[in-house]
Design an enzyme around this catalytic site. Structure first.
Site, PDB file in Angstrom:
ATOM      1  N   ASP A  14      10.528   2.110  -8.645  1.00 56.00           N
ATOM      2  CA  ASP A  14       9.824   3.394  -8.533  1.00 56.00           C
ATOM      3  C   ASP A  14      10.629   4.451  -7.793  1.00 56.00           C
ATOM      4  O   ASP A  14      10.763   5.574  -8.273  1.00 56.00           O
ATOM      5  CB  ASP A  14       8.469   3.206  -7.836  1.00 56.00           C
ATOM      6  CG  ASP A  14       7.517   2.385  -8.695  1.00 56.00           C
ATOM      7  OD1 ASP A  14       7.338   2.741  -9.866  1.00 56.00           O
ATOM      8  OD2 ASP A  14       6.974   1.392  -8.191  1.00 56.00           O
ATOM      9  N   ARG A  95       5.777   2.684   9.244  1.00 57.15           N
ATOM     10  CA  ARG A  95       5.834   4.059   8.722  1.00 57.15           C
ATOM     11  C   ARG A  95       6.364   5.052   9.749  1.00 57.15           C
ATOM     12  O   ARG A  95       7.228   5.864   9.424  1.00 57.15           O
ATOM     13  CB  ARG A  95       4.471   4.508   8.165  1.00 57.15           C
ATOM     14  CG  ARG A  95       3.904   3.593   7.079  1.00 57.15           C
ATOM     15  CD  ARG A  95       4.928   3.173   6.060  1.00 57.15           C
ATOM     16  NE  ARG A  95       4.407   2.194   5.115  1.00 57.15           N
ATOM     17  CZ  ARG A  95       5.152   1.415   4.348  1.00 57.15           C
ATOM     18  NH1 ARG A  95       6.474   1.488   4.412  1.00 57.15           N
ATOM     19  NH2 ARG A  95       4.607   0.562   3.517  1.00 57.15           N
ATOM     20  N   ASP A 124      -0.712   4.556   3.493  1.00 61.45           N
ATOM     21  CA  ASP A 124       0.674   4.876   3.825  1.00 61.45           C
ATOM     22  C   ASP A 124       1.033   6.335   3.565  1.00 61.45           C
ATOM     23  O   ASP A 124       1.806   6.929   4.313  1.00 61.45           O
ATOM     24  CB  ASP A 124       1.626   3.923   3.088  1.00 61.45           C
ATOM     25  CG  ASP A 124       1.601   2.524   3.703  1.00 61.45           C
ATOM     26  OD1 ASP A 124       1.425   2.436   4.929  1.00 61.45           O
ATOM     27  OD2 ASP A 124       1.749   1.542   2.959  1.00 61.45           O
ATOM     28  N   SER A 175       1.643  -5.872  -5.225  1.00 65.66           N
ATOM     29  CA  SER A 175       2.281  -4.812  -4.463  1.00 65.66           C
ATOM     30  C   SER A 175       2.576  -5.385  -3.076  1.00 65.66           C
ATOM     31  O   SER A 175       1.676  -5.851  -2.386  1.00 65.66           O
ATOM     32  CB  SER A 175       1.329  -3.621  -4.362  1.00 65.66           C
ATOM     33  OG  SER A 175       1.800  -2.738  -3.381  1.00 65.66           O
TER      34      SER A 175
END
Ligand code: ARG
Length: 401
Positions: A14, A95, A124, A175
Site C-alpha cells: 500500500d 505512532r 491510527d 491486518s
C-alpha cells in the site's frame, strides 16, 4: 520548486503504491520515511532502496529502536499501561515516535505535507494527525487510502502496471502491526468474534499448550526501569527483546479482545506481547512491595487514565504530560528484583527483594518477633465502621416509621 510530501513508509504494497499515487494526484515530490521500531523483517536499506525504486525522490530511514524502548515502552511499563485492562498499547505508542521522525524529515526536506497509509476507520489516523498537528502545526496531512481513493485492488493493479519492485501476492487475510512491544492482528476471519484464532495468526509466541520446561527469570528494576535479566545488565531494548524470546517460547502474552476504538467502533483484535506482559506483571509486583497503599491505589487510576489518553492519540497532550510527572515521581522507590516463572502461557511471580521495600517482616509475621500491637485494632475498627453504623441506624429508624 515542486511541493514536497513526506510519507510514513512501511515497505509494504500500500505505501509503496502510495508514493506514485500521491505524486500523480498532487504533482508533489514524495519523500519516504521508514522508522524501525523493532518490527523485524527487512533491513532498513532494503526498504530504502524499494522506496527509491517506487519513485520517491528521497528516502529517510531511522533506527528508532532504542528511542522507542526508552521513551515509549518504558513509560508504558511505569504506568502499567493496559487499555481496557488488557491491551499494552503496542500500536498506540509507536505512532508518536513515528510522528517525531515524520516531522523531523519534513523539516529536513522542506515538505509542507505529511501522508500516512491509514484508513478512515481506525485509531491510527487520529494518532498520526493529532501528533503532527501538535509537533508541526503548519504541516498539512493527507491519507491516500482514505482521501485519495487508494483501495487494495487499485494498489495491486497500479503496482503491476508500473512494474514496481514489490510483490503483489494475494492479500494477506489479516491486518498486522508489530514492533518490539508486541504485535496486533485483526480483520478477516477474526471479524466473527465467535471464531477462535487459528495457529497461523501467531508469530511472537509459541502455543502455550505444549510448553518447554519452565523458565525462571529474575528481572532487576531501578526506579521502575528494567536494567538486568538474571544479573546481566541490559538496555531496556535488550530486556524487551530477550523477554520476547523467553516468554514468547512459553506462550506468554496472548490476548484476544473486543476493544472500543476512539471512532466509536467495537473491534476484535488479537495481540501478542510476551515481553511487555511479563515486564508489566513483574513491575506491578515490585510496586506492590515498594509503593505505599494510598499512593498505589491512586496510581492505578492514573495509569488507567494515562492508557486511555495514549490510546486516544493524546501522547503529546498537557494532561498526558502531567500524568507522566505523577507516574515518574511514583517510581522513586520501585527498585529491586522480581523472580518469575514463565511457563504454559503464564508469567507467575514467586519472589521479590528490594532495599526500598515497605514489607516489614516484624509487622507481618504471625510467629515470634511480632511488633504489631493487636490491642490497637479494636478501637480502630470501632471508629472505621462508625459512619456506616450511624447510617444504618438511620435506615432502620426510617424503615420502622
Ligand atoms: N487496535 C489497536 C490500536 O488501535 C491496534 C491497531 C493496529 N493495527 C492493526 N492493523 N492491527 O492500537
Amino acid at each position: 520548486m515542486k511541493d514536497r510530501i513526506v510519507l510514513a513508509y512501511s515497505g509494504g504494497l500500500d505505501t509503496s503504491v502510495a508514493i506514485g499515487w500521491i505524486a500523480d494526484a498532487t504533482g508533489a515530490e514524495v519523500i519516504a520515511v521508514a522508522v524501525d521500531v523493532g518490527q523485524g523483517g527487512e533491513s532498513l536499506e532494503t526498504v530504502r532502496q524499494r522506496a527509491l525504486g517506487c519513485g520517491a525522490v528521497e528516502a529517510y530511514v531511522a533506527d528508532a529502536r532504542d528511542e522507542f524502548a526508552n521513551e515509549y515502552c518504558v513509560p508504558t511499563l511505569k504506568a502499567n499501561g493496559l487499555y481496557q485492562g488488557h491491551y499494552p498499547l503496542v500500536s498506540a505508542i509507536s505512532r508518536p515516535v513515528i510522528v517525531k521522525h515524520l516531522v523531523k524529515a519534513a523539516r529536513e526536506f522542506g515538505a509542507t505535507t505529511v501522508a500516512h497509509g491509514c484508513t478512515g476507520k481506525g485509531n491510527d489516523q487520529v494518532r498520526f494527525e493529532v501528533g503532527i498537528q501538535t509537533l508541526g502545526p503548519d504541516l498539512k496531512c493527507i491519507a491516500p487510502v482514505r482521501d485519495l481513493a487508494l483501495t487494495r485492488d487499485k494498489a495491486i493493479a497500479y503496482a503491476e502496471e508500473k512494474q514496481l519492485p514489490i510483490v503483489t501476492t494475494k492479500k494477506n487475510p489479516y491486518s498486522i502491526d508489530q514492533n518490539v512491544w508486541g504485535r496486533a492482528v485483526e480483520t478477516g476471519y477474526l471479524e466473527d468474534i465467535w471464531n477462535a484464532p487459528t495457529k497461523d495468526i501467531y508469530d511472537y509466541t509459541a502455543s502455550p499448550e505444549f510448553p518447554p520446561a519452565p523458565d525462571e527469570v529474575t528481572i532487576t528494576f531501578v526506579h521502575g526501569v528494567p536494567t538486568a535479566l538474571d544479573g546481566v545488565a541490559l538496555s531496556p531494548l535488550q530486556v524487551i527483546q530477550e523477554l520476547n524470546r523467553r516468554a514468547g517460547a512459553q506462550g506468554v502474552g496472548r490476548i484476544d479482545v473486543v476493544e472500543d476504538r476512539l471512532v466509536g467502533i467495537k473491534s476484535r483484535e488479537i495481540y501478542e506481547a510476551p515481553g511487555a506482559m511479563a515486564l508489566i506483571t513483574a513491575h506491578k509486583h515490585l510496586e506492590d512491595v515498594t509503593i505505599e497503599r494510598e499512593h498505589a491505589r491512586f496510581k492505578a487510576t492514573v495509569g488507567q487514565r494515562w492508557s486511555e489518553l495514549v490510546y486516544d492519540g493524546q501522547w503529546f497532550s498537557p494532561l498526558k504530560r502531567a500524568l507522566d510527572g505523577f507516574i515518574e515521581d511514583s517510581q522513586q522507590y520501585v527498585s529491586g528484583d522480581i523472580r518469575m516463572t514463565l511457563h504454559g502461557g503464564q508469567a507467575i511471580v514467586n519472589g521479590r527483594r528490594s532495599d526500598t521495600s515497605l514489607y516489614d517482616f516484624s509487622l507481618a509475621t504471625y510467629d515470634t518477633g511480632d511488633t504489631f500491637d493487636q490491642s490497637s485494632a479494636k478501637g480502630f475498627i470501632d471508629i472505621w465502621g462508625m459512619a456506616s453504623k450511624v447510617a444504618s441506624g438511620r435506615d432502620q429508624r426510617v424503615a420502622g416509621e
